[in-house]
Design a protein around this motif. Structure first.
Motif, short mmCIF file in Angstrom:
data_model
loop_
_atom_site.label_atom_id
_atom_site.label_comp_id
_atom_site.label_asym_id
_atom_site.label_seq_id
_atom_site.Cartn_x
_atom_site.Cartn_y
_atom_site.Cartn_z
N LEU A 227 0.83 -1.21 0.00
CA LEU A 227 0.00 0.00 0.00
C LEU A 227 0.86 1.25 0.00
CD1 LEU A 227 -2.85 1.31 0.27
CD2 LEU A 227 -2.43 1.32 2.72
N TYR B 6 -10.09 3.45 -0.44
CA TYR B 6 -8.81 4.14 -0.59
C TYR B 6 -8.97 5.49 -1.29
CZ TYR B 6 -6.75 -0.17 0.97
OH TYR B 6 -6.43 -1.26 1.71
N LEU C 242 -4.76 1.41 7.06
CA LEU C 242 -5.44 1.41 5.77
C LEU C 242 -5.29 0.10 5.01
CD1 LEU C 242 -4.65 5.02 4.49
CD2 LEU C 242 -6.91 4.07 4.99
N VAL D 278 -7.44 7.80 1.74
CA VAL D 278 -6.09 8.36 1.57
C VAL D 278 -6.27 9.81 1.15
CG1 VAL D 278 -3.92 8.20 0.31
CG2 VAL D 278 -5.17 6.12 0.91
N GLY E 244 -7.84 5.63 -6.13
CA GLY E 244 -8.19 4.59 -5.16
C GLY E 244 -8.33 3.23 -5.83
N SER F 166 -6.16 -0.11 -5.13
CA SER F 166 -6.83 -1.35 -4.80
C SER F 166 -6.45 -2.47 -5.77
CB SER F 166 -8.35 -1.14 -4.82
OG SER F 166 -9.02 -2.36 -4.63
#
Length: 161
Positions: free
Chosen positions: A48, A115, A68, A119, A133, A137
């Motif tokens: 990540l 995400y 996360l 984020v 995102g 992912s």
């Protein structure tokens, strides 16, 4: 017969069964499963951090990246372990795993939304957006393939689950 749990990896079966029948397990069983997921989360955290840095140029702190990455580890690890163990046993058949593949596709979309919103840029506090995102992912989904083979190898040696 549940097509999701048909010849499932023990981690997937234990995770789903714990959600469906929590009274059948003790606190020690639950604690063991949580500890397994917390340890499994380490490679997903590194992936990540790499994906976010390469996609949007944000350097996540270790605690934030760990938090996360935990949803990805909880979702991707048991599903990919089931698929990977089928592949290693030369027993993967799409007729048996179509639900599992669909669950993986839906999970990647949901994690992309997580995400995309979770984020955020440091200075402005804006989220990175759904497109970035989804990239993060999908990168974690692709990283889950070698991670699952690594976890299968470690499980064969140490017999954790």
């Amino acid at each position: 017969m549940d097509p999701l749990l048909f010849k499932a990896h023990p981690l997937l079966y234990l995770s789903v069964d714990l959600v469906l029948r929590p009274s059948a397990y003790s606190v020690d069983d639950f604690s063991r499963l949580v500890l397994i997921y917390l340890i499994i989360n380490l490679p997903w955290m590194a992936a990540l951090r790499f994906a976010v840095r390469r996609t949007v140029g944000i350097r996540l702190t270790l605690p934030r990246a760990y938090g996360l990455a935990l949803p990805s580890a909880v979702v991707y690890a048991p599903l990919m372990l089931t698929v990977s163990s089928d592949i290693l046993a030369h027993a993967f058949r799409l007729e048996e795993r179509y639900i599992l593949i669909f669950v993986i596709a839906v999970a990647s979309q949901m994690l992309g939304a997580l995400y995309g919103f979770g984020v955020r840029f440091d200075r402005t506090g804006r989220p990175i957006g759904i497109r970035a995102g989804l990239v993060v992912s999908l990168f974690l989904l692709l990283a889950s393939i070698p991670f699952s083979f690594l976890l299968l190898g470690l499980n064969a040696v140490f017999r954790v689950i």
